[in-house]
Design a protein around this motif. Structure first.
Motif, PDB file in Angstrom:
ATOM      1  N   GLN A  27       0.538  -1.124  -0.052  1.00 51.76           N
ATOM      2  CA  GLN A  27       0.066   0.081  -0.002  1.00 51.76           C
ATOM      3  C   GLN A  27       0.780   1.268   0.099  1.00 51.76           C
ATOM      4  N   SER A  28       0.327   2.227  -0.672  1.00 53.27           N
ATOM      5  CA  SER A  28       1.364   3.674  -0.629  1.00 53.27           C
ATOM      6  C   SER A  28       0.979   4.219   0.742  1.00 53.27           C
ATOM      7  N   TYR A  29      -0.132   4.066   1.197  1.00 54.60           N
ATOM      8  CA  TYR A  29      -0.391   4.486   2.831  1.00 54.60           C
ATOM      9  C   TYR A  29       0.280   3.452   3.754  1.00 54.60           C
ATOM     10  N   GLN A  30       1.243   3.751   4.408  1.00 55.13           N
ATOM     11  CA  GLN A  30       1.922   3.051   5.146  1.00 55.13           C
ATOM     12  C   GLN A  30       1.491   2.976   6.605  1.00 55.13           C
ATOM     13  N   ASN A  31       0.631   3.689   7.030  1.00 58.89           N
ATOM     14  CA  ASN A  31       0.606   3.741   8.730  1.00 58.89           C
ATOM     15  C   ASN A  31      -0.614   2.829   9.080  1.00 58.89           C
ATOM     16  N   PHE A  32      -0.608   1.646   8.929  1.00 55.34           N
ATOM     17  CA  PHE A  32      -1.427   0.608   9.087  1.00 55.34           C
ATOM     18  C   PHE A  32      -0.805  -0.578   9.999  1.00 55.34           C
ATOM     19  N   GLU A  33      -1.610  -1.557  10.657  1.00 56.46           N
ATOM     20  CA  GLU A  33      -1.183  -2.573  11.118  1.00 56.46           C
ATOM     21  C   GLU A  33      -2.161  -3.657  10.459  1.00 56.46           C
ATOM     22  N   LEU A  34      -1.368  -4.895  10.276  1.00 56.16           N
ATOM     23  CA  LEU A  34      -2.116  -5.888   9.653  1.00 56.16           C
ATOM     24  C   LEU A  34      -2.365  -7.046  10.521  1.00 56.16           C
ATOM     25  N   ILE A  35      -3.721  -7.287  10.906  1.00 60.03           N
ATOM     26  CA  ILE A  35      -4.057  -8.396  11.924  1.00 60.03           C
ATOM     27  C   ILE A  35      -4.606  -9.485  11.325  1.00 60.03           C
ATOM     28  N   LEU A  36      -3.530 -10.753  11.333  1.00 63.61           N
ATOM     29  CA  LEU A  36      -4.197 -11.947  10.708  1.00 63.61           C
ATOM     30  C   LEU A  36      -4.673 -12.877  11.837  1.00 63.61           C
ATOM     31  N   ILE A  37      -5.731 -13.450  11.518  1.00 65.31           N
ATOM     32  CA  ILE A  37      -6.702 -14.435  12.628  1.00 65.31           C
ATOM     33  C   ILE A  37      -6.716 -15.753  11.757  1.00 65.31           C
ATOM     34  N   ASN A  38      -5.917 -16.729  12.030  1.00 60.74           N
ATOM     35  CA  ASN A  38      -6.311 -18.033  11.818  1.00 60.74           C
ATOM     36  C   ASN A  38      -7.054 -18.748  12.710  1.00 60.74           C
ATOM     37  N   ASP A  39      -8.237 -19.018  11.923  1.00 61.40           N
ATOM     38  CA  ASP A  39      -9.408 -19.658  12.338  1.00 61.40           C
ATOM     39  C   ASP A  39      -9.328 -21.298  12.336  1.00 61.40           C
ATOM     40  N   GLY A  40      -8.168 -21.534  12.977  1.00 66.45           N
ATOM     41  CA  GLY A  40      -7.939 -23.143  12.905  1.00 66.45           C
ATOM     42  C   GLY A  40      -7.888 -23.760  11.572  1.00 66.45           C
ATOM     43  N   SER A  41      -7.159 -23.298  10.706  1.00 66.63           N
ATOM     44  CA  SER A  41      -6.626 -23.783   9.485  1.00 66.63           C
ATOM     45  C   SER A  41      -5.982 -25.006   9.574  1.00 66.63           C
ATOM     46  N   LYS A  42      -6.323 -25.921   8.630  1.00 67.98           N
ATOM     47  CA  LYS A  42      -5.622 -27.298   8.559  1.00 67.98           C
ATOM     48  C   LYS A  42      -4.598 -27.396   7.340  1.00 67.98           C
ATOM     49  N   ASP A  43      -4.427 -26.308   6.793  1.00 69.05           N
ATOM     50  CA  ASP A  43      -3.495 -26.244   5.491  1.00 69.05           C
ATOM     51  C   ASP A  43      -2.179 -25.572   6.188  1.00 69.05           C
ATOM     52  N   LEU A  44      -1.492 -24.975   5.154  1.00 66.56           N
ATOM     53  CA  LEU A  44      -0.206 -24.086   5.449  1.00 66.56           C
ATOM     54  C   LEU A  44      -0.636 -22.674   5.761  1.00 66.56           C
ATOM     55  N   SER A  45      -1.848 -22.262   5.976  1.00 66.23           N
ATOM     56  CA  SER A  45      -1.989 -20.730   6.424  1.00 66.23           C
ATOM     57  C   SER A  45      -1.298 -20.442   7.684  1.00 66.23           C
ATOM     58  N   GLY A  46      -1.239 -20.971   8.448  1.00 64.93           N
ATOM     59  CA  GLY A  46      -0.674 -20.572   9.955  1.00 64.93           C
ATOM     60  C   GLY A  46       0.862 -20.406   9.641  1.00 64.93           C
ATOM     61  N   MET A  47       1.494 -21.282   8.762  1.00 63.17           N
ATOM     62  CA  MET A  47       2.999 -21.163   8.422  1.00 63.17           C
ATOM     63  C   MET A  47       3.151 -20.031   7.683  1.00 63.17           C
ATOM     64  N   ILE A  48       2.443 -19.881   6.775  1.00 58.96           N
ATOM     65  CA  ILE A  48       2.509 -18.583   5.756  1.00 58.96           C
ATOM     66  C   ILE A  48       2.217 -17.089   6.825  1.00 58.96           C
ATOM     67  N   CYS A  49       1.271 -17.154   7.599  1.00 61.04           N
ATOM     68  CA  CYS A  49       1.243 -15.955   8.448  1.00 61.04           C
ATOM     69  C   CYS A  49       2.303 -15.842   9.421  1.00 61.04           C
TER      70      CYS A  49
END
Length: 323
Positions: A27-49
């Motif tokens: 994003q060109s606007y950089q004043n943000f926080e990114l909140i990733l909520i892993n809802d019990g994924s069974k694939d590689l989503s957690g590792m990616i996060c």
């Protein structure tokens, strides 16, 4: 520059998750926080996060047992520290200038911001956009929502910026007991407490909604029927509180019942469960005002009421195709 909390609920999203996260980080606007909520994924989503959280300190990663998208969004709200909150689905993405609208002076007194949307369906792109405008009177806001509530863009939580102060002050959250139209209910509850809306038009880049990636799963039979009843009653109460007309809601609810029933009947489940859902749907459909419905709707209602559930699937298919 005001801080934005961008919340992404995640469940088995390994295929598209990197694209989604990268679209936020660029994003060109950089004043943000990114909140990733892993809802019990069974694939590689957690590792990616976890990998992304290690390389950028603006990323906050949380993991919970599988509790549904509403619970994931609620956790994201609780963990957020920004002035604004924006939701993104893990299989969608945003264009580089999506957050730029927050830096416009016009937003200083705005309670709710809507960005434009690009819908990707069947390999084709469709633009859902509204011209730049500000709604600042109660009549303007009510008039807009009376006719636009069931537009895709209006009923979803994404492609919007919510003020966290309003969410906190009024203790707003997604209802974890509702699995259909829970986002509509959240938007209506938020709507009760705002005094202005802004449509960004060409002043901001778009949210890209990838419909071919969406997966709808109908898992819980009895609780889903109760959840739909709860949803209907709570949204009807919101309509009353807001003074909105509700004939659009009644017809959309009827169509929703048909889609759900059709999905249930296509599954290879036991007959008792199918029969339970058909009986439940029929009971609640009787509460709706049929005189407002078109002939197709009344015909489908009679099918719900009189046909054996073994014949409802092809009938529902015709209705969904030609309505």
């Amino acid at each position: 520059m005001e801080k934005i909390s961008i919340i992404i609920p995640i469940y088995n999203a390994e295929k598209d998750l990197k694209r989604c996260i990268d679209s936020v980080l660029t994003q060109s606007y950089q004043n943000f926080e990114l909140i990733l909520i892993n809802d019990g994924s069974k694939d590689l989503s957690g590792m990616i996060c976890q990998e992304y959280a290690q390389i950028d300190n603006r990323i906050k990663y949380f993991c919970q047992d599988n509790s549904g998208v509403s619970a994931a969004r609620n956790l994201g709200i609780k963990k957020s520290t920004g002035t604004w909150i924006s939701f993104i689905d893990a299989d969608d993405y945003i264009e580089p200038g999506y957050c730029d609208i927050i830096n416009q002076k016009e937003t200083s007194d705005i309670d709710w911001i809507f960005n434009d949307v690009t819908i990707i369906k069947g390999g084709k792109e469709y633009k859902e956009w509204k011209e730049y405008k500000i709604l600042s009177t109660e009549k303007e806001i009510k008039d807009f929502w009376s006719i636009s509530l069931f537009d895709l863009v209006c009923q979803a939580p994404w492609a919007k910026f919510f003020r966290k102060s309003i969410i906190e002050k009024h203790h707003l959250e997604f209802d974890i007991n509702i699995h259909f139209k829970e986002d509509v209910l959240f938007n209506l509850e938020y709507l009760k407490h705002i005094h202005s809306m802004l449509f960004s038009g060409h002043f901001a880049s778009q949210y890209v909604y990838c419909t071919e990636e969406k997966i709808l799963e109908y898992k819980k039979y009895k609780c889903e029927a109760k959840g739909i009843t709860r949803m209907r009653d709570k949204i009807a109460m919101c309509f009353m509180d807001l003074g909105l007309k509700n004939e659009f809601f009644e017809r959309q609810l009827f169509f929703t019942f048909t889609k759900i029933e059709h999905a249930y009947l296509k599954r290879k489940d036991d007959e008792d469960r199918k029969q339970f859902y058909q009986t439940s749907a029929q009971k609640h459909l009787e509460d709706l005002c049929l005189k407002k419905f078109r002939l197709w709707d009344q015909w489908m209602y009679l099918a719900f009421k009189h046909l054996p559930h073994s014949l409802l699937s092809p009938v529902a298919s015709l209705y969904l195709k030609y309505r």
